[in-house]
Enzyme design. Structure first.
Site, PDB file in Angstrom:
ATOM      1  CE  LYS A 384     -27.251 -22.121 -54.359  1.00  0.00           C
ATOM      2  NZ  LYS A 384     -28.538 -22.663 -53.958  1.00  0.00           N
ATOM      3  NE  ARG A 478     -34.302 -23.593 -48.582  1.00  0.00           N
ATOM      4  CZ  ARG A 478     -33.218 -23.939 -49.292  1.00  0.00           C
ATOM      5  NH1 ARG A 478     -32.095 -24.250 -48.673  1.00  0.00           N
ATOM      6  NH2 ARG A 478     -33.264 -23.985 -50.607  1.00  0.00           N
ATOM      7  CE1 TYR A 611       0.279 -17.289 -33.553  1.00  0.00           C
ATOM      8  CE2 TYR A 611      -0.945 -18.201 -35.396  1.00  0.00           C
ATOM      9  CZ  TYR A 611      -0.317 -17.136 -34.784  1.00  0.00           C
ATOM     10  OH  TYR A 611      -0.279 -15.919 -35.402  1.00  0.00           O
ATOM     11  CG  MET A 660      -6.368 -14.843 -41.057  1.00  0.00           C
ATOM     12  SD  MET A 660      -6.460 -13.173 -40.422  1.00  0.00           S
ATOM     13  CE  MET A 660      -7.425 -13.386 -38.954  1.00  0.00           C
TER      14      MET A 660
HETATM   15  C1  LIG Z   1     -28.701 -23.782 -54.611  1.00  0.00           C
HETATM   16  C2  LIG Z   1     -29.970 -24.100 -55.206  1.00  0.00           C
HETATM   17  C3  LIG Z   1     -30.028 -24.918 -56.338  1.00  0.00           C
HETATM   18  C4  LIG Z   1     -28.833 -25.616 -56.901  1.00  0.00           C
HETATM   19  O1  LIG Z   1     -28.656 -26.788 -56.147  1.00  0.00           O
HETATM   20  P1  LIG Z   1     -27.546 -27.898 -56.479  1.00  0.00           P
HETATM   21  O2  LIG Z   1     -27.876 -28.998 -55.563  1.00  0.00           O
HETATM   22  O3  LIG Z   1     -26.233 -27.279 -56.166  1.00  0.00           O
HETATM   23  O4  LIG Z   1     -27.692 -28.250 -57.887  1.00  0.00           O
HETATM   24  C5  LIG Z   1     -31.256 -25.103 -56.926  1.00  0.00           C
HETATM   25  N1  LIG Z   1     -32.375 -24.540 -56.422  1.00  0.00           N
HETATM   26  C6  LIG Z   1     -32.351 -23.777 -55.318  1.00  0.00           C
HETATM   27  C7  LIG Z   1     -33.615 -23.195 -54.828  1.00  0.00           C
HETATM   28  C8  LIG Z   1     -31.161 -23.543 -54.663  1.00  0.00           C
HETATM   29  O5  LIG Z   1     -31.151 -22.799 -53.570  1.00  0.00           O
END
Ligand SMILES: *Cc1c(COP(=O)(O)O)cnc(C)c1O
Length: 720
Positions: A384, A478, A611, A660
């Site tokens: 992700k 969550r 700046y 930036m």
């Molecule tokens: C991001 C995520 C992971 C991976 O977690 P790491 O700590 O980076 O290994 C696993 N499960 C869920 C649900 C996540 O959101």
């Protein structure tokens, strides 16, 4: 998390090895001394082929040997490559075979033996040997620990020895002699894929692992190489004197000599040279043709006295011609095969600011994590957020090449992006997908997480079949349906349009094994498995379970599950320095960030830079401007000397406020800095290193945020 390794040594030795193979086939010293030629071609040059086996083992086999990977794809890719190469080589040498009448009177069995073991030309036995050897090692590794596989391959080598350099001894025992007779009817020598290749393939993989754990001084590696090569020479000469050799490829001292030699080559800090890999392969393939060419040419011009009869000149000419032919072939092949792709010239990726990805480290991390899995468990890497800033297409592509076939992403669009980049395995969407986007799930064959009971119903109302994993909330609060709501959970499984393939939960206190966290984590797992058990009781089975992410795998591997959703660890990091210090696995960071130095200038006493007068020179200073800013992901909180970059291996503090698109650094005291050179923002430069931990600490956050925010205009390139 140690220094960057550059495995250029083996690349250069490949060339030497290719020329040694040519020496075996031309006997360069024969016109001077038969003894010297024997030492060179029948003893010393015998390191060449094992070296090639070891290189294959080093780069391809650790996953099988240590990870017990059940995935055939990397093996299949290797075999396919070798198979095509072998096929092409057979065709290439076919005219010579026919001209020399080599197939006459050997019968079908003889031709088969040539094709599957001996090679159809005298040098080609190597290709079937790597294939057989690799298949054998992978097959054994599935079921046996690597120590046993090593033992088996050593035993096979022992059998090989007595059919090779030690045959004269085996021959004395009638039973052995009969056994070897049978062997030789299948393969003309024991120097083949069964008895010869495995031990070196296994050793290559082994060394990969050893290299990650210890750093034997180069002197010891060199000394070991010399000692064992010396002993091998004595061994070879002795066997030669005694006249027991049937063939002279295999010596007792060869494996230890190769072990030290290969490790010595790895210790040389040379940049990898990919072109040499191609050229050496072509030299190996083409040199027998070149021998024919040189002989024919010499005869044609009447220079046989010099070009053929003088063995050394002959050898050197063959090497020269082979080298030229190999270069032409490598370039020609590269042009025709690679040409036409990406013809349009786009901007130079390293022109401004870029991420360098280490393939070696990524692969290493995968292997390290795979070695922690329980049998049957698989990685489902979290790619992700653009693979935590590393580049989802590049990273997932590489992982797919390694045989990984499940991935998880945060949203449907990320999944779609992977599909557009040729990722074919399972893709699990961990987070929310808006009903307007449900069609993406089907279009790209994504698996959606059922976030809770209500979301499941919403997804069901979409009216078309969707693949899902059900998330259970076991304490993080969550996403997920609360674990105790068993009624609701069962209902999700009854929803008509949901094709439930998995069930999972997420741990939220697995960073350590301290008492409170431990108790909580175990309670989470217990809740999760209670749900699974309840479902099983109701006849719902055969669905995948998963609960571990990076920390879970490192700290609580015993909690099991079919998948491990590893993210941060895969990229060679833990969230913070404490995590890294507690971590016993040898993980190495995959990402480095670099930027161009665009302008170098003096700053006179009293002047300010950037700046808002935020940096003022108390005395004359020298500054450099870098083409990277906070848009690229350099946290602005590192402004005004809190952060630093590396130039020429030295620290240059950030001067004034990070802009930036640009950053000014103070380079006073660093000699000879010029515009156009590069600066290291994250990563290693010589002895110095800026780690993600350092940046995260200074920015008051975790490494996850630092690396996953690296983006903006950053280009991504593989460094190896
Ligand atoms: C991001 C995520 C992971 C991976 O977690 P790491 O700590 O980076 O290994 C696993 N499960 C869920 C649900 C996540 O959101």
């Amino acid at each position: 998390m140690t220094e960057e390794k550059q495995y250029g040594g083996p690349d250069y030795f490949r060339m030497a090895a290719a020329f040694l193979v040519a020496a075996i086939h031309t006997s360069p010293l024969a016109s001077f001394s038969a003894e010297a030629d024997f030492v060179l071609t029948r003893i010393a040059a015998r390191v060449a082929v094992p070296f090639f086996f070891m290189a294959t083992g080093f780069f391809v086999l650790p996953q099988y040997l240590f990870g017990h990977s059940m995935d055939n794809r990397p093996l299949r890719r290797l075999l396919k490559k070798l198979f095509l190469l072998y096929g092409a080589a057979i065709l290439l040498y076919l005219p010579v075979n026919l001209y020399a009448g080599q197939f006459e009177g050997v019968g079908i069995g003889g031709v088969l033996r040539m094709v599957w073991m001996d090679g159809t030309f005298y040098h080609l036995w190597y290709l079937p040997a790597v294939m057989w050897g690799a298949v054998l090692v992978c097959f054994l590794s599935r079921r046996l620990p690597w120590t046993v596989v090593t033992g088996v391959s050593l035993f096979l080598y022992l059998i090989g020895l007595f059919g090779d350099s030690y045959y004269g001894l085996a021959e004395q025992v009638p039973a052995l002699r009969a056994a070897y007779d049978v062997l030789f009817s299948i393969s003309s020598y024991t120097r083949n894929g069964i008895f010869y290749a495995p031990v070196f393939l296994v050793m290559g993989a082994w060394i990969w692992r050893v290299e990650r754990r210890n750093d034997t001084p180069r002197g010891i590696r060199a000394a070991g190489t010399m000692i064992f090569l010396g002993l091998m020479t004595v061994e070879g000469l002795l066997l030669h004197r005694l006249g027991v050799q049937r063939h002279d490829s295999m010596y007792i001292m060869l494996p230890p000599a190769m072990y030290f030699l290969f490790r010595f080559l790895l210790s040389l800090r040379i940049r990898p040279a990919k072109s040499l890999r191609m050229i050496s392969m072509w030299i190996y393939l083409l040199h027998p043709l070149c021998i024919i060419l040189v002989r024919g040419g010499a005869k044609a011009v009447g220079m046989e006295g010099l070009l053929v009869e003088n063995s050394l000149v002959h050898y050197l000419v063959v090497c020269g011609v082979s080298f030229v032919c190999a270069c032409v072939a490598a370039v020609g092949f590269g042009k025709t095969v690679m040409g036409g792709i990406g013809n349009e010239r786009r901007s130079f990726k390293e022109g401004r600011a870029w991420i360098e990805l280490s393939r070696e480290h990524l692969r290493g991390n995968v292997w390290v994590l795979e070695s922690l899995l329980t049998p049957g468990q698989r990685l489902m890497p979290a790619v992700k957020a653009n693979a935590y800033g590393h580049g989802a297409a590049a990273v997932a592509g590489e992982l797919q090449n390694m045989g990984i076939r499940s991935f998880c992403v945060a949203c449907a669009e990320e999944g779609a992006e992977l599909r557009r980049n040729g990722i074919t395995g399972e893709i699990l969407v961990l987070g929310y997908t808006h009903p307007e986007d449900f069609h993406l799930l089907r279009k790209h064959d994504l698996i959606q997480t059922v976030l809770d009971h209500a979301y499941g119903q919403q997804l069901d109302r979409y009216g078309k079949k969707v693949r899902v994993h059900v998330k259970i909330d076991t304490g993080m609060h969550r996403l997920g349906e609360r674990a105790e709501k068993t009624g609701e959970i069962r209902e999700i499984f009854r929803l008509k349009n949901l094709q439930v393939e998995g069930i999972y939960t997420h741990l939220c206190a697995d960073e350590t094994r301290r008492e409170e966290e431990s108790a909580f984590t175990e309670a989470q797992a217990a809740l999760f498995y209670d749900v699974v058990k309840d479902l099983r009781k109701r006849g719902i089975s055969g669905i995948k379970t998963h609960l571990l992410a990076s920390y879970g795998l490192l700290n609580y591997p015993e909690l099991g599950g079919d998948y491990v959703r590893a993210g941060i660890a895969l990229y060679g990091l833990l969230s913070d320095r404490r995590g890294a210090e507690n971590c016993k696995a040898d993980l190495r960071p995959v990402m480095s960030v670099k930027a161009r130095i665009t302008v170098v200038k003096e700053l006179h006493r009293g002047e300010s830079a950037g700046y808002g007068f935020s940096y003022r020179a108390a005395e004359d200073r020298k500054i450099a401007v870098l083409s990277i800013g906070y848009v690229e992901g350099l946290p602005r909180s590192l402004s005004c000397g809190r952060g630093r970059v590396l130039i020429h291996g030295k620290s240059a503090p950030i001067a004034g406020k990070i802009c930036m698109d640009q950053t000014i650094v103070d380079i006073t005291g660093i000699e000879g800095v010029r515009a156009g050179e590069s600066a290291v923002i994250l990563g290693r430069d010589g002895e110095e290193e800026i780690t993600a931990y350092e940046i995260a600490e200074k920015a008051g956050t975790i490494t996850n945020e630092i690396v996953s925010r690296m983006g903006g205009r950053l280009e991504r390139v593989w460094s190896d």
